[in-house]
Write a protein that holds these residues in place. Structure first.
Motif, PDB file in Angstrom:
ATOM      1  N   TYR A 158      11.658 -11.199  41.531  1.00  0.00           N
ATOM      2  CA  TYR A 158      12.857 -11.644  40.821  1.00  0.00           C
ATOM      3  C   TYR A 158      12.887 -13.172  40.666  1.00  0.00           C
ATOM      4  CZ  TYR A 158      13.864  -6.846  41.965  1.00  0.00           C
ATOM      5  OH  TYR A 158      13.757  -5.490  42.099  1.00  0.00           O
ATOM      6  N   ASN A 159      13.695 -13.614  39.720  1.00  0.00           N
ATOM      7  CA  ASN A 159      13.692 -15.025  39.321  1.00  0.00           C
ATOM      8  C   ASN A 159      14.664 -15.881  40.140  1.00  0.00           C
ATOM      9  OD1 ASN A 159      11.832 -14.545  37.256  1.00  0.00           O
ATOM     10  ND2 ASN A 159      13.471 -13.764  35.928  1.00  0.00           N
ATOM     11  N   HIS A 351      22.347 -15.686  38.317  1.00  0.00           N
ATOM     12  CA  HIS A 351      23.107 -15.167  37.173  1.00  0.00           C
ATOM     13  C   HIS A 351      24.542 -14.872  37.560  1.00  0.00           C
ATOM     14  CE1 HIS A 351      19.254 -14.760  35.291  1.00  0.00           C
ATOM     15  NE2 HIS A 351      18.835 -13.923  36.213  1.00  0.00           N
ATOM     16  N   GLU A 489      13.750 -22.368  34.689  1.00  0.00           N
ATOM     17  CA  GLU A 489      13.392 -22.092  33.303  1.00  0.00           C
ATOM     18  C   GLU A 489      14.587 -21.527  32.557  1.00  0.00           C
ATOM     19  OE1 GLU A 489      10.474 -19.210  30.983  1.00  0.00           O
ATOM     20  OE2 GLU A 489       9.472 -20.210  32.665  1.00  0.00           O
ATOM     21  N   ARG A 492      15.450 -17.671  31.786  1.00  0.00           N
ATOM     22  CA  ARG A 492      14.864 -16.782  32.786  1.00  0.00           C
ATOM     23  C   ARG A 492      15.642 -16.885  34.109  1.00  0.00           C
ATOM     24  NH1 ARG A 492       9.279 -18.361  35.402  1.00  0.00           N
ATOM     25  NH2 ARG A 492      10.782 -19.605  36.557  1.00  0.00           N
ATOM     26  N   ASP A 493      15.826 -18.107  34.583  1.00  0.00           N
ATOM     27  CA  ASP A 493      16.478 -18.293  35.878  1.00  0.00           C
ATOM     28  C   ASP A 493      17.998 -18.434  35.758  1.00  0.00           C
ATOM     29  OD1 ASP A 493      13.990 -18.346  37.270  1.00  0.00           O
ATOM     30  OD2 ASP A 493      13.686 -20.399  36.568  1.00  0.00           O
ATOM     31  N   SER A 500      19.500 -10.747  31.542  1.00  0.00           N
ATOM     32  CA  SER A 500      18.464 -11.304  32.417  1.00  0.00           C
ATOM     33  C   SER A 500      17.237 -10.405  32.522  1.00  0.00           C
ATOM     34  CB  SER A 500      19.038 -11.534  33.816  1.00  0.00           C
ATOM     35  OG  SER A 500      19.313 -10.288  34.424  1.00  0.00           O
ATOM     36  N   GLU A 501      16.111 -11.058  32.788  1.00  0.00           N
ATOM     37  CA  GLU A 501      14.870 -10.348  33.068  1.00  0.00           C
ATOM     38  C   GLU A 501      15.035  -9.505  34.347  1.00  0.00           C
ATOM     39  OE1 GLU A 501      10.910 -12.582  32.033  1.00  0.00           O
ATOM     40  OE2 GLU A 501      11.246 -12.698  34.199  1.00  0.00           O
ATOM     41  N   ASP A 502      15.762 -10.042  35.303  1.00  0.00           N
ATOM     42  CA  ASP A 502      16.003  -9.305  36.555  1.00  0.00           C
ATOM     43  C   ASP A 502      16.612  -7.927  36.271  1.00  0.00           C
ATOM     44  OD1 ASP A 502      15.111 -11.379  38.070  1.00  0.00           O
ATOM     45  OD2 ASP A 502      17.062 -11.891  38.951  1.00  0.00           O
ATOM     46  N   ASN A 505      13.980  -5.697  34.476  1.00  0.00           N
ATOM     47  CA  ASN A 505      12.876  -5.286  35.355  1.00  0.00           C
ATOM     48  C   ASN A 505      13.326  -4.297  36.414  1.00  0.00           C
ATOM     49  OD1 ASN A 505      10.959  -6.789  34.053  1.00  0.00           O
ATOM     50  ND2 ASN A 505      11.155  -8.560  35.402  1.00  0.00           N
TER      51      ASN A 505
END
Lengths: 517, 119, 89
Positions: A158-159, A351, A489, A492-493, A500-502, A505
């Motif tokens: 995770y970011n 986030h 980033e 992303r973060d 979110s990518e989190d 994913n």
């Protein structure tokens, strides 16, 4: 016939006495005040260091034995956690943001605490407190290490956790916990003991660790729960040390009482302001809630702290004045804090999101006097706007409090519709504060706080861009440059959890873990 | 009171005006609109016209709020360090008496935030 | 009278300890929370080595408690035989 008589073991009290007394010698060619140069200047008078006693009566040999056992348990569980893809067992991916907050906001403090206790342990002339400080210094570095180890398993997936220490020294809101501890370790040894040992460990630590750790347990985070409990087992000893320190100093000389009272007042408030982060974590960031911030405050501060100060009254110590304002803030703190992070989601290493309907109902029930009246309308508005693709990102930097370094988000005691503004003129400049208590702390030691590294002012001075950045070029984007300096980033973060990518994913990986694909 | 120290304790303050490359800090808050969690900090040149802040800066900062478009600036009430204060839009910050790290707020009568919640 | 408390991790090692504490402090309140058990008592709470030993059937060193301890409240006094938490006022 010779009988083998088992040699009688020493009792705990005798063992403690043997291991912590008479270990020193009288220096013959150096003066005591040269060897212990920081013992006098704070004005604290100690007449007999041997009056100090650790009520656990823990000696170094026993310390190593039990700490080793704690480590064995911890690492066995961390292994199992990894072998079992433990990161997919948390309630939902929003939970991970509490872990990000912890590793960047709290773990670096453990390391600073290690340095602090090493320092004061060196400075105290009494072997009893020195041994206790040695143990605590070792505990603190153990906490930093085990937290980094445990959370590194989340960092793989995770970011926002990839450079937590770099972030701790730079990211705007992390200057709050950082400056809190910097304030403590730059004080004298006695103030450090009262600030961290007593006010933080005794009065407030239950509000930090117990909610985080039981929150982790409740949300399926075996990794955090395990290091948390492992650390917490040391905290009970630290709390005891903190309480003994206070009683010891107060008993040594009546002249110590007003000095200690001022420190308790200052550090209870300083610590409470840092706990703002915990308040919002409990009420907004845990998908499964344990208790509300308000409930935790009532149990661990009002009830337990009340008992403590009643007990200390015989030394002439009273409940800090700030308790009255804190009582007024308990209905508002977490909502004001989460609103702030929702505002500044573009500049954070985790986030944020708006609570859903069910979560708002929980907040209404836990905060019947405040949530619907003051906070629900703004949160519903934000939620509706986000649904329309107009998620609010506040891109203008906030005004900060000179002492606690938190944006000026707190409202007037008793009026949750008005921001509380306080200011002081000092040597030709203005200084601003979020409260009477932060103002008072400044006025007591202005020379110290005029040096504060306030992130917003540092950005405007041009000190928070990567080297070689030219902020005068056409189209310069300060937020982008600051995020680079933070090593975060964009997209992303930071930003909203929903995009979110989190989130993406986690959903995908959990899907793979529960279905045949 | 002063810091207890083992020797002379004197360090330069971190935020004196000389460090802001010709700008001075101004803090601005909008009363009764806590959708914006805190007042804002800005680095402005002291020669900047106050009216340029109203017309050029504030819309980008507060414009997200539905109340912002409804503001009647002629009716706005201003405060400097909490005391009633009247800015002149045609004059510069310096001519308006604004110094480094001054804090001003404005109240917009009749506008009380989302659903009257002061948000 | 103020409340003292002790909180322990919920696990196999602490189960008999909690039982012993309840035996020795009949007026205490047991509060089960996620992964932890918090025991409150008015003014004073005693953890006795002998009671624990009777329940687990082996010698027990009270300092072992540290491994599973989460938090305490009150003044503390620990000897070979007892760990006492108390408030003076």
């Amino acid at each position: 016939m010779d009988m083998q008589v088992a040699k009688k073991k020493l009792g705990l009290k005798e063992r403690y006495a043997v291991m912590t007394r008479g270990l020193d010698w009288k220096p013959s060619y150096q003066k005591m005040e040269d060897i212990y140069p920081y013992m006098a200047y704070e004005g604290i008078k100690i007449h007999d260091w041997d009056k100090w006693e650790d009520p656990f009566r823990l000696t170094m040999d026993a310390y190593w034995k039990y700490q080793a056992e704690k480590e064995r348990k911890l690492y066995a569980i961390i292994d199992a956690f990894n072998q079992n893809n433990g990161h997919l067992n948390v309630t939902d991916a929003r939970y991970l943001n509490t872990v990000k907050l912890f590793i960047s906001g709290i773990s670096p403090l453990e390391y600073v605490a290690h340095r602090g206790f090493s320092h004061v342990g060196r400075q105290f002339p009494g072997p009893g407190p020195r041994v206790a400080c040695l143990m605590q210094a070792l505990d603190e570095i153990r906490h930093a290490q085990t937290q980094v180890h445990s959370i590194s398993n989340y960092n793989k997936y995770y970011n926002g956790m990839h450079d937590f220490h770099h972030a701790h020294d730079r990211v705007w809101f992390l200057s709050v916990p950082k400056s809190f501890f910097d304030d403590a370790i730059t004080a004298g040894p006695f103030e450090f003991m009262v600030s961290i040992g007593f006010s933080f460990e005794y009065v407030l630590t239950n509000l930090l660790f117990v909610p985080f750790v039981s929150g982790a347990a409740y949300n399926g985070d075996m990794g955090t729960m395990t290091f948390g409990f492992s650390a917490q087992s040391d905290e009970a000893r630290h709390m005891t040390l903190g309480l003994e320190v206070i009683k010891f100093i107060l008993q040594q000389d009546p002249a110590n009482v007003p000095i200690v009272q001022r420190w308790i007042d200052k550090w209870t408030w300083r610590g409470y302001r840092v706990l703002t982060l915990v308040a919002m974590m409990m009420d907004y960031m845990l998908p499964k809630r344990t208790m509300s911030w308000k409930e935790a405050w009532e149990v661990y501060f009002e009830e337990n702290g009340g008992a403590l100060f009643k007990d200390l009254a015989r030394y002439g110590i009273k409940m800090p004045d700030c308790a009255a304002q804190i009582a007024l803030e308990k209905d508002h703190l977490s909502h004001q804090a989460w609103s702030t992070f929702y505002n500044y989601a573009a500049a954070s290493n985790f986030h944020t999101w708006m609570p859903d309907e069910e979560e708002m109902a929980w907040l209404s029930s836990k905060y019947p006097n405040s949530y619907d009246k003051y906070y629900r309308p703004r949160m519903e508005f934000w939620r509706e706007e986000a649904a329309k693709g107009n998620r609010f990102y506040n891109k203008t930097l906030p005004m900060l409090c000179q002492t606690c370094q938190i944006p000026m988000i707190f409202t007037e005691p008793g009026d949750p519709t008005k921001i509380c503004y306080r200011e002081v003129d000092y040597k030709g400049d203005k200084y601003h504060f979020c409260s009477d208590h932060c103002k008072k702390i400044f006025e007591d030691e202005p020379e110290k706080y005029v040096q504060a590294w306030l992130p917003v002012h540092q950005i405007y001075q041009g000190n928070c861009f990567p080297e070689g950045t030219d902020p005068t070029v056409e189209g310069f984007d300060p937020l982008a440059a600051v995020l680079k300096y933070y090593n975060l980033e964009f997209g992303r973060d930071n930003l909203d959890f929903d995009i979110s990518e989190d989130k993406k994913n986690f959903a995908e990986w959990r899907g793979q873990a529960t279905k045949n694909v | 009171m002063a810091v207890a120290a083992v020797k002379t304790y004197e360090f330069p303050p971190a935020d004196t005006v000389d460090k802001f490359h010709g700008a001075q800090l101004l803090y601005i808050g909008w009363e009764d609109h806590l959708l914006f969690c805190a007042p804002f900090a800005f680095p402005f040149p002291p020669t900047m016209r106050f009216g340029d802040i109203l017309a050029g800066v504030l819309p980008g900062v507060f414009g997200y709020h539905p109340d912002f478009a409804k503001i009647d600036w002629a009716k706005a009430e201003w405060f400097k360090s909490g005391q009633p204060w009247q800015p002149d839009a045609d004059k510069s910050l310096a001519e308006n008496g604004l110094k480094h790290k001054d804090v001003i707020r404005f109240r917009t009568p009749g506008l009380t935030g989302i659903k009257g919640s002061c948000s | 009278m103020s409340t003292v408390f002790i909180a322990l991790q919920t696990n196999e090692e602490t189960r008999p300890i909690v039982e012993a504490i309840i035996q020795d402090n009949p007026d205490c309140t047991v509060n089960e929370q996620p992964a932890m058990v918090k025991i409150d008592a008015q003014g004073k709470l005693v953890v006795r080595r002998e009671t624990i030993e009777e329940l687990i059937g082996r010698p027990y060193d009270l300092q072992e408690l540290q491994v599973n301890l989460i938090t305490i409240s009150g003044n503390l006094d620990q000897t070979d035989d007892e760990m006492i938490l108390y408030w003076n006022a």
